[in-house]
Design a protein around this motif. Sequence first.
Motif, short mmCIF file in Angstrom:
data_model
loop_
_atom_site.label_atom_id
_atom_site.label_comp_id
_atom_site.label_asym_id
_atom_site.label_seq_id
_atom_site.Cartn_x
_atom_site.Cartn_y
_atom_site.Cartn_z
N VAL A 28 31.75 1.72 43.23
CA VAL A 28 32.22 3.17 42.81
C VAL A 28 32.09 3.34 41.25
O VAL A 28 31.59 4.24 40.93
CB VAL A 28 33.64 3.11 43.17
N GLY A 29 32.11 2.19 40.60
CA GLY A 29 31.93 2.58 39.08
C GLY A 29 33.08 3.18 38.38
O GLY A 29 34.08 3.50 38.86
N ASN A 30 32.93 3.26 37.12
CA ASN A 30 33.75 3.99 36.34
C ASN A 30 35.25 3.57 36.24
O ASN A 30 36.09 4.24 36.27
CB ASN A 30 33.76 5.46 36.51
N GLY A 31 35.52 2.18 36.48
CA GLY A 31 36.66 1.60 36.33
C GLY A 31 37.40 1.52 37.75
O GLY A 31 38.69 0.88 37.84
N TRP A 32 36.73 2.13 38.66
CA TRP A 32 37.48 1.93 40.15
C TRP A 32 37.44 0.69 40.63
O TRP A 32 36.40 0.04 40.58
CB TRP A 32 36.83 2.98 40.97
N ASN A 33 38.32 0.22 41.60
CA ASN A 33 38.48 -0.98 42.37
C ASN A 33 38.90 -0.71 43.92
O ASN A 33 39.34 0.53 43.98
CB ASN A 33 39.30 -1.82 41.85
N THR A 34 38.37 -1.38 44.72
CA THR A 34 38.88 -1.11 45.99
C THR A 34 39.04 -2.43 46.79
O THR A 34 39.05 -3.44 46.33
CB THR A 34 37.60 -0.53 46.90
N ASN A 35 39.75 -2.37 48.07
CA ASN A 35 40.07 -3.55 48.55
C ASN A 35 39.40 -3.77 49.78
O ASN A 35 39.82 -4.63 50.70
CB ASN A 35 41.67 -3.27 49.20
N VAL A 67 41.77 2.57 47.24
CA VAL A 67 40.79 2.67 46.06
C VAL A 67 41.69 3.12 44.73
O VAL A 67 42.26 4.00 44.51
CB VAL A 67 39.93 4.09 46.27
N THR A 68 41.46 2.21 43.74
CA THR A 68 42.43 2.15 42.71
C THR A 68 41.59 2.39 41.31
O THR A 68 40.56 1.94 41.11
CB THR A 68 43.35 0.71 42.78
N HIS A 69 42.57 2.99 40.38
CA HIS A 69 42.18 3.17 38.99
C HIS A 69 43.57 2.83 38.01
O HIS A 69 44.75 3.36 38.33
CB HIS A 69 41.60 4.41 38.68
N PRO A 70 43.22 2.26 37.13
CA PRO A 70 44.37 1.96 36.10
C PRO A 70 44.57 3.39 35.33
O PRO A 70 43.83 4.21 35.12
CB PRO A 70 43.83 1.15 35.16
N LYS A 199 54.01 4.09 35.02
CA LYS A 199 53.02 4.27 36.11
C LYS A 199 51.78 3.57 35.64
O LYS A 199 51.24 4.26 34.84
CB LYS A 199 52.97 5.70 36.64
N ARG A 200 51.51 2.56 35.91
CA ARG A 200 50.24 1.92 35.55
C ARG A 200 48.87 2.07 36.39
O ARG A 200 47.87 1.66 35.94
CB ARG A 200 50.47 0.47 35.32
N LEU A 201 49.20 2.41 37.83
CA LEU A 201 48.23 2.32 38.77
C LEU A 201 47.99 3.51 39.81
O LEU A 201 49.24 3.69 40.32
CB LEU A 201 47.95 1.02 39.53
N LEU A 202 46.98 4.20 39.91
CA LEU A 202 46.97 5.23 40.87
C LEU A 202 45.89 4.45 42.25
O LEU A 202 44.88 3.89 41.81
CB LEU A 202 45.98 6.24 40.31
N ARG A 203 46.59 4.69 43.27
CA ARG A 203 45.87 4.22 44.60
C ARG A 203 45.50 5.21 45.33
O ARG A 203 46.41 6.12 45.61
CB ARG A 203 46.79 3.23 45.32
N LEU A 204 44.41 5.46 45.67
CA LEU A 204 43.99 6.61 46.69
C LEU A 204 44.25 5.70 47.99
O LEU A 204 43.28 4.85 48.20
CB LEU A 204 42.72 7.08 46.52
N ALA A 205 45.24 6.05 48.92
CA ALA A 205 45.60 5.30 50.13
C ALA A 205 45.19 6.13 51.25
O ALA A 205 45.65 7.04 51.61
CB ALA A 205 47.09 4.89 49.91
N ILE A 206 44.19 5.42 51.91
CA ILE A 206 43.47 6.40 53.06
C ILE A 206 43.49 5.58 54.33
O ILE A 206 43.02 4.40 54.56
CB ILE A 206 42.03 6.45 52.71
#
Length: 221
Positions: A28-35, A67-70, A199-206
Amino acid sequence: MAEESKTGKLIFEDRFERNESQEERDEVGNGWNTNSKSRANGHKQVDLKDGAMRIFIHETADHGVSVTHPMEFRDGRVELKFMLEHPKDSLGLNFADLKYKKVWAGHLFRVNVGVKAVEIADLKTGVMDLKTREARKAGTVSDEVKEKLKTKTKRVPHKLETGKWYHVAAEVVGDTMAVSIDGEEVASFSSEGMAHPTKRLLRLAIKRNVVVDDLQIYSLD
């Protein structure tokens, strides 16, 4: 399409206008992580395509896609465009603080948008509180706690069409979360978990699939 008023300080945005170097794994790039590595045996579950981010659960996954971003704010707003392509699809916006150890996996509260309703849940003082979660797993939840948990979620009927882009804004101020779709407020809910100081982390929870674009995070502090 109506636009939300751009109050606050923009602290992150992503238009997903980039290409991946390969198509085998999430990139994904741009600071994103996934599980995907831990939950889907490394199989690809996020694809940057046609200037948008497509999230889809792999058949081997043992958990929904995350899919998470700080980020970091006390009061703030997350905005994005999204499209649901199937009646069972939904968009989850999960707000977390991994430094807070009294809840499971940092879960504070979430917004879930489906084709029939919008749901807001206080997870910090609800089902993700560690003591409550352990009691639920053990089947030892008291009647008092069961009644309390009923007050931690609000579900508001709101119909959406599949195959259509929408703009959603989820804004938290103090102990209140308000959700607007295409500029119209469709749900709000006040509960103490929303007032968590950071609030420190956004998760796109799908749980299934969703398409996302033009994501912005604002701090209102």
